[in-house]
Design an enzyme around this catalytic site. Structure first.
Site, PDB file in Angstrom:
ATOM      1  CG  MET A   4      -0.306  -7.759  -6.890  1.00 35.91           C
ATOM      2  SD  MET A   4       0.541  -6.638  -8.055  1.00 35.91           S
ATOM      3  CE  MET A   4       1.863  -7.732  -8.585  1.00 35.91           C
ATOM      4  CG  HIS A  17       3.800  -2.308 -15.021  1.00 35.62           C
ATOM      5  ND1 HIS A  17       3.398  -3.525 -14.516  1.00 35.62           N
ATOM      6  CD2 HIS A  17       4.907  -2.553 -15.763  1.00 35.62           C
ATOM      7  CE1 HIS A  17       4.223  -4.466 -14.952  1.00 35.62           C
ATOM      8  NE2 HIS A  17       5.151  -3.906 -15.702  1.00 35.62           N
ATOM      9  CG  ASP A  24       0.834  -4.626 -16.887  1.00 32.01           C
ATOM     10  OD1 ASP A  24       0.095  -4.048 -16.068  1.00 32.01           O
ATOM     11  OD2 ASP A  24       1.525  -5.617 -16.594  1.00 32.01           O
ATOM     12  CG  ASP A  27      -6.285  -1.528 -22.702  1.00 29.55           C
ATOM     13  OD1 ASP A  27      -5.788  -2.447 -22.011  1.00 29.55           O
ATOM     14  OD2 ASP A  27      -5.752  -1.094 -23.742  1.00 29.55           O
ATOM     15  N   GLY A  86       0.778  -1.233   0.000  1.00 31.40           N
ATOM     16  CA  GLY A  86       0.000   0.000   0.000  1.00 31.40           C
ATOM     17  C   GLY A  86       0.807   1.279   0.000  1.00 31.40           C
ATOM     18  CB  SER A  87       4.359   2.179  -0.480  1.00 35.74           C
ATOM     19  OG  SER A  87       4.700   1.858  -1.805  1.00 35.74           O
TER      20      SER A  87
HETATM   21  C1  GAR Z   1       4.443  -1.324  -6.952  1.00 36.31           C
HETATM   22  O1  GAR Z   1       5.809  -1.411  -7.275  1.00 36.31           O
HETATM   23  C2  GAR Z   1       3.594  -1.373  -8.199  1.00 36.31           C
HETATM   24  O2  GAR Z   1       4.154  -0.678  -9.281  1.00 36.31           O
HETATM   25  C3  GAR Z   1       3.556  -2.858  -8.458  1.00 36.31           C
HETATM   26  O3  GAR Z   1       3.398  -3.438  -7.198  1.00 36.31           O
HETATM   27  C4  GAR Z   1       3.994  -2.594  -6.213  1.00 36.31           C
HETATM   28  C5  GAR Z   1       2.962  -2.291  -5.153  1.00 36.31           C
HETATM   29  O4  GAR Z   1       3.561  -1.600  -4.089  1.00 36.31           O
HETATM   30  N1  GAR Z   1       2.485  -3.202  -9.319  1.00 36.31           N
HETATM   31  C6  GAR Z   1       2.552  -4.194 -10.202  1.00 36.31           C
HETATM   32  O5  GAR Z   1       3.536  -4.905 -10.337  1.00 36.31           O
HETATM   33  C7  GAR Z   1       1.317  -4.389 -11.054  1.00 36.31           C
HETATM   34  N2  GAR Z   1       1.532  -5.377 -12.038  1.00 36.31           N
HETATM   35  P1  GAR Z   1       2.652  -0.853  -3.013  1.00 36.31           P
HETATM   36  O6  GAR Z   1       1.630  -1.887  -2.503  1.00 36.31           O
HETATM   37  O7  GAR Z   1       3.614  -0.476  -1.938  1.00 36.31           O
HETATM   38  O8  GAR Z   1       1.995   0.323  -3.664  1.00 36.31           O
END
Ligand code: GAR
Length: 203
Positions: free
Chosen positions: A93, A112, A148, A144, A15-16
């Site tokens: 995800m 992404h 990605d 869409d 969740g950052s």
């Molecule tokens: C982030 O690096 C985001 O870009 C990636 O997951 C992480 C979530 O971090 N997303 C993907 O890989 C989507 N395919 P967070 O939970 O700390 O925001």
């Protein structure tokens, strides 16, 4: 507050990015927006605990063992109940069903951790290291019906340094993600853009 556009955040993990968006609203670096609801598909996502801690409306809608369309319909209903204008996938995800995408046309953003169209899918940072690129970064794009794939709104780059591993590169990219996401939200909420084919064009 009533004039604010309402954001619905979807997450599955840490969740950052959600917190970076929340902080930029709280610190008035992102204006005209409020977080209406945070949804997680996993009960134990640290991001949903952080949402509750900060007193945001928070919903766990478990995906495990359910059909995608049914799970997505429940999320769409929750977002509509909270009158969400813009859906922000923040480490969510899961693939969205076509019905979900159609319920919020050009109103779903994703972040992404690569410079799309390079390295879509899982473990984008590891893919970049293994491919041997000298630069990577992050992309905020409209969602869409393909993974990605949607129109790119903001990208930020980072160098890939000798000796980087997945962890060090991910951390460098993440710093840029936290800047890119609020910027992309501000751009979309401003309405000062048009989309021509694959291209986002600021006005
Ligand atoms: C982030 O690096 C985001 O870009 C990636 O997951 C992480 C979530 O971090 N997303 C993907 O890989 C989507 N395919 P967070 O939970 O700390 O925001």
């Amino acid at each position: 507050m009533g004039m604010n556009k309402k954001l619905g955040i979807l997450l599955s993990g840490r969740g950052s990015n959600f917190l970076a968006i929340a902080d930029s609203i709280a610190e008035e670096r992102l204006s005209g927006a409020e977080i209406a609801v945070v949804v997680s598909n996993l009960a134990d996502a640290p991001g949903i605990a952080a949402a509750r801690e900060r007193s945001f409306a928070a919903a766990v809608i478990e995906s495990r063992g359910r059909k995608r369309a049914e799970h997505d319909a429940e999320i769409v209903a929750t977002l509509q109940h909270h009158e969400v204008d813009l859906v922000c996938l923040a480490g969510y995800m899961r693939l969205l069903s076509p019905e979900f995408v159609r319920a919020f046309p050009q109103r779903i953003l994703n972040i992404h951790p690569s410079l799309l169209p390079a390295f879509p899918g899982l473990h984008a940072q590891r893919q970049a290291i293994e491919y041997g690129v000298s630069y990577s970064g992050c992309t905020v794009h409209f969602v869409d019906e393909e993974l990605d794939h949607g129109v790119i709104i903001v990208q930020r780059t980072v160098p890939v340094l000798p000796g980087d591993d997945e962890r060090t590169l991910s951390a460098r990219i993440l710093e840029q993600e936290h800047l890119a996401y609020p910027e992309a939200i501000a751009r979309v909420l401003s309405g000062n853009y048009e989309v021509k084919g694959r291209r986002y064009i600021a006005r």
